[in-house]
Design a protein around this motif. Sequence first.
Motif, PDB file in Angstrom:
ATOM      1  N   TRP A 199      -5.160   9.928   0.265  1.00  0.00           N
ATOM      2  CA  TRP A 199      -5.467   8.987  -0.828  1.00  0.00           C
ATOM      3  C   TRP A 199      -4.527   7.809  -0.702  1.00  0.00           C
ATOM      4  CZ3 TRP A 199      -2.414   6.868  -4.629  1.00  0.00           C
ATOM      5  CH2 TRP A 199      -3.075   6.092  -5.581  1.00  0.00           C
TER       6      TRP A 199
ATOM      7  N   ASN B  68      -8.696   1.627  -3.922  1.00  0.00           N
ATOM      8  CA  ASN B  68      -8.331   3.037  -3.777  1.00  0.00           C
ATOM      9  C   ASN B  68      -9.200   3.651  -2.680  1.00  0.00           C
ATOM     10  OD1 ASN B  68      -6.337   3.397  -5.939  1.00  0.00           O
ATOM     11  ND2 ASN B  68      -8.052   2.991  -7.327  1.00  0.00           N
TER      12      ASN B  68
ATOM     13  N   HIS C  94      -3.649   3.612  -2.058  1.00  0.00           N
ATOM     14  CA  HIS C  94      -3.862   2.489  -2.981  1.00  0.00           C
ATOM     15  C   HIS C  94      -3.328   1.226  -2.330  1.00  0.00           C
ATOM     16  CE1 HIS C  94      -4.228   0.309  -6.780  1.00  0.00           C
ATOM     17  NE2 HIS C  94      -3.038  -0.212  -6.513  1.00  0.00           N
TER      18      HIS C  94
ATOM     19  N   GLY D  63       0.433   5.841  -0.253  1.00  0.00           N
ATOM     20  CA  GLY D  63      -0.536   6.930  -0.231  1.00  0.00           C
ATOM     21  C   GLY D  63       0.139   8.280  -0.143  1.00  0.00           C
TER      22      GLY D  63
ATOM     23  N   GLU E 178       0.837  -1.191   0.000  1.00  0.00           N
ATOM     24  CA  GLU E 178       0.000   0.000   0.000  1.00  0.00           C
ATOM     25  C   GLU E 178       0.877   1.248   0.000  1.00  0.00           C
ATOM     26  OE1 GLU E 178      -2.279  -0.833   3.545  1.00  0.00           O
ATOM     27  OE2 GLU E 178      -1.054   0.552   4.732  1.00  0.00           O
TER      28      GLU E 178
ATOM     29  N   LYS F 265      -7.804  -4.713  -6.330  1.00  0.00           N
ATOM     30  CA  LYS F 265      -7.195  -3.388  -6.277  1.00  0.00           C
ATOM     31  C   LYS F 265      -8.139  -2.431  -5.553  1.00  0.00           C
ATOM     32  CE  LYS F 265      -4.659  -3.892 -10.642  1.00  0.00           C
ATOM     33  NZ  LYS F 265      -4.435  -3.314 -12.001  1.00  0.00           N
TER      34      LYS F 265
END
Length: 419
Positions: free
Chosen positions: A384, A398, A386, A362, A360, A396
């Motif tokens: 934000w 987000n 991912h 961000g 991850e 996946k």
Amino acid sequence: MKISRIALILVLAVAAVSPVLAQNGTMTPYSAYGVGVLRDRATSIQRAMGGVGYAMNSGRQINAMNPASYAAIDTLTFLFDMGIDMTSLWQNEEQNGSRVKDKDFGGGLDYVTMQFPLGKYMGGSVGVVPYSSVGYSFGSEIDNGADSRQGSGSLNELYLGVAGRPFNGFTVGANISYLFGTIINETYASLSSTQSALFQKQMIVRDYRLIFGAQYSFAPVAGDKLTLGLTYSPSKTLLGTGRSVYYNITSSDSEPQFSDEHKLKGNYSLPETWGAGINYQFGRKVMVEFDYTYQPWSKAKYRYAEDAEHLQSYADRSKYALGMQYVPDFRGGYFKRVNYRLGAYWADDYLKLRGNQLREYGITAGFGFPVPEFKTTINLGIEWMHRQAHPNPLVKENYLNITIGVNFNEMWFRQSKIY
């Protein structure tokens, strides 16, 4: 009022809100494995800076990431900080050659912390912070039917910490935490023959956890400050109870068809945790910090990690975080006194699913809005993130997280003058 009585009142107040904190907004199928999604004790201020904090210390904010920071508080100040978060999630996964998309929303109370002086060179803190959280709901087709899976719960820490300054520039501290919570994972199987069953796994944790920290600050040039921070939490077996229960829902008998209750001790454990950071403050305007976190989860135990299909296993976790804060002028107009924050992070997570390790990363941003005529600050953070597995990405995800924190800074311990 004596300090001991104040500390007791604070502990009772935080304990009263801990059941509310347990209701988290996690919503990812990856939380179905292990102990869920890990949290790193970061407040709203720190989350807006990429989650840094090991080398951060200030008399104006609480830093539960490193207990050595509590000694930075002055003898007159009382701090109270609480945060809530709101999350939007977008998922996509390839199934049978097509891309399946989904979205969800969640949120809730994130943490509650307090900090207070214990003398000229000592400070203390008490609070409730999340350790990990679980939340998911999804389904799939199986032979002659379908199954659906859902999970909920969290592990939280009710902590009490103290720190001292043995000599100028050097502080040490420790937290002792009551680690508690319940994690529930359920699988419903429905067959075309109208038969259905429920398989439920519960992890009920009632344990303790220790964290030790140290910080050293000095001025490389006049007006600046460089701080080095280090934290350590020892590995330990988990204490509590685990249950596995099987129900035949179509049967008229409400009793479980199979039940297994066992102690967590010896079957589940948490790894040691190392955290290190370096923080540089350019006067009172700019602060920059870099942090590194390491947890050897490959050495930890989890009773269901190595299942028949080898679906999940543990991997060592590493996290890198970078953050900065800019304040144009502490004594200027309102917007010059606003705290402007940026950050970013990258993590190789502790879960492996069919040999694919989660990753991850961000980016974050935020603002600290001072309340006019008070020392209180309203902190707004935007993140934000991912998340996906590697090398096969699997699902996946987000995320867009919005965090709101209120940092109360009050002069509770000023002595009244007699004229």
